[in-house]
Design a protein around this motif. Structure first.
Motif, PDB file in Angstrom:
ATOM      1  N   VAL A  72      -1.964 -10.267  10.200  1.00 34.40           N
ATOM      2  CA  VAL A  72      -2.579  -9.084   9.606  1.00 34.40           C
ATOM      3  C   VAL A  72      -4.001  -9.423   9.183  1.00 34.40           C
ATOM      4  O   VAL A  72      -4.296 -10.544   8.777  1.00 34.40           O
ATOM      5  N   HIS A  73      -4.908  -8.443   9.353  1.00 36.45           N
ATOM      6  CA  HIS A  73      -6.296  -8.652   8.944  1.00 36.45           C
ATOM      7  C   HIS A  73      -6.900  -7.315   8.546  1.00 36.45           C
ATOM      8  O   HIS A  73      -6.412  -6.254   8.929  1.00 36.45           O
ATOM      9  N   GLY A  74      -7.964  -7.384   7.771  1.00 37.05           N
ATOM     10  CA  GLY A  74      -8.674  -6.195   7.341  1.00 37.05           C
ATOM     11  C   GLY A  74      -8.030  -5.537   6.140  1.00 37.05           C
ATOM     12  O   GLY A  74      -6.878  -5.802   5.817  1.00 37.05           O
ATOM     13  N   GLY A  75      -8.804  -4.696   5.475  1.00 41.23           N
ATOM     14  CA  GLY A  75      -8.269  -3.928   4.354  1.00 41.23           C
ATOM     15  C   GLY A  75      -7.975  -4.766   3.130  1.00 41.23           C
ATOM     16  O   GLY A  75      -8.283  -5.949   3.068  1.00 41.23           O
ATOM     17  N   GLY A  76      -7.338  -4.127   2.160  1.00 44.70           N
ATOM     18  CA  GLY A  76      -6.943  -4.817   0.949  1.00 44.70           C
ATOM     19  C   GLY A  76      -5.512  -5.311   1.056  1.00 44.70           C
ATOM     20  O   GLY A  76      -4.829  -5.080   2.055  1.00 44.70           O
ATOM     21  N   ILE A  77      -5.059  -5.972   0.012  1.00 40.49           N
ATOM     22  CA  ILE A  77      -3.732  -6.592   0.057  1.00 40.49           C
ATOM     23  C   ILE A  77      -2.622  -5.535   0.082  1.00 40.49           C
ATOM     24  O   ILE A  77      -1.596  -5.723   0.750  1.00 40.49           O
ATOM     25  N   ASN A  78      -2.822  -4.412  -0.611  1.00 35.49           N
ATOM     26  CA  ASN A  78      -1.803  -3.355  -0.600  1.00 35.49           C
ATOM     27  C   ASN A  78      -1.722  -2.687   0.761  1.00 35.49           C
ATOM     28  O   ASN A  78      -0.627  -2.423   1.268  1.00 35.49           O
ATOM     29  N   ALA A  79      -2.866  -2.420   1.383  1.00 37.00           N
ATOM     30  CA  ALA A  79      -2.873  -1.827   2.720  1.00 37.00           C
ATOM     31  C   ALA A  79      -2.283  -2.795   3.737  1.00 37.00           C
ATOM     32  O   ALA A  79      -1.612  -2.382   4.684  1.00 37.00           O
ATOM     33  N   GLN A  80      -2.514  -4.098   3.543  1.00 41.45           N
ATOM     34  CA  GLN A  80      -1.944  -5.082   4.457  1.00 41.45           C
ATOM     35  C   GLN A  80      -0.424  -5.095   4.356  1.00 41.45           C
ATOM     36  O   GLN A  80       0.265  -5.232   5.370  1.00 41.45           O
ATOM     37  N   ALA A  81       0.121  -4.946   3.155  1.00 40.47           N
ATOM     38  CA  ALA A  81       1.577  -4.902   3.000  1.00 40.47           C
ATOM     39  C   ALA A  81       2.152  -3.678   3.714  1.00 40.47           C
ATOM     40  O   ALA A  81       3.187  -3.766   4.394  1.00 40.47           O
ATOM     41  N   ASP A  82       1.484  -2.544   3.604  1.00 39.61           N
ATOM     42  CA  ASP A  82       1.944  -1.344   4.309  1.00 39.61           C
ATOM     43  C   ASP A  82       1.801  -1.489   5.816  1.00 39.61           C
ATOM     44  O   ASP A  82       2.628  -0.997   6.578  1.00 39.61           O
ATOM     45  N   ALA A  83       0.742  -2.171   6.275  1.00 39.52           N
ATOM     46  CA  ALA A  83       0.556  -2.411   7.707  1.00 39.52           C
ATOM     47  C   ALA A  83       1.654  -3.323   8.249  1.00 39.52           C
ATOM     48  O   ALA A  83       2.153  -3.114   9.357  1.00 39.52           O
ATOM     49  N   VAL A  84       2.035  -4.319   7.462  1.00 40.20           N
ATOM     50  CA  VAL A  84       3.134  -5.221   7.861  1.00 40.20           C
ATOM     51  C   VAL A  84       4.428  -4.436   7.986  1.00 40.20           C
ATOM     52  O   VAL A  84       5.176  -4.587   8.963  1.00 40.20           O
TER      53      VAL A  84
END
Length: 135
Positions: A72-84
């Motif tokens: 995962v890359h880009g965005g903030g940590i919360n957006a990365q969790a949702d992307a995962v």
């Protein structure tokens, strides 16, 4: 003597949230790694993000049978969790198509398309106009 290679079959899918993009590989096994780290170590600042990343496993009850590796890359940590969460859910559907009935109503397969609105020319922000001065 040639060494015998073990072939790991995996299913890959992409997911995203805001400007965070994730690419997940789901395979028969165990565990969740994010950027080559355990998910608890990667999302160590927030329990909410740890739980969000695990939601597809929890709802499908496959936590002991299926593992995933996510970059995962880009965005903030919360957006990365949702992307995962989004990427793992999509890869799990490829792994086992019957899971679509569980994951689709929960909203895990749909990318949240909301992003920050771009700034417009002549304005201070997307919609904020400069203060009007009468004199």
């Amino acid at each position: 003597m040639a060494e015998k290679k073990t072939i790991v079959r995996f299913f890959q899918a992409k997911g995203g949230r805001k400007s965070a993009n994730a690419s997940a590989r789901v395979f028969a096994g165990k565990g969740l790694t994010v950027n080559n780290k355990d998910y608890k170590e990667y999302f160590k600042t927030s329990l909410r993000n740890q739980l969000t990343a695990l939601l597809p496993f929890e709802i499908s009850d496959l936590k002991t049978r299926v593992g995933a590796s996510v970059m995962v890359h880009g965005g903030g940590i919360n957006a990365q969790a949702d992307a995962v969460k989004n990427a793992v859910a999509r890869a799990m559907v490829k792994f086992e198509p019957d899971l679509r009935k569980l994951l689709k109503p929960a909203g895990y397969l749909t990318r949240d398309s909301r992003i920050v609105e771009r700034k417009k020319y002549g304005l201070l922000k997307a919609r904020r106009a400069p203060q009007w001065a009468k004199r």
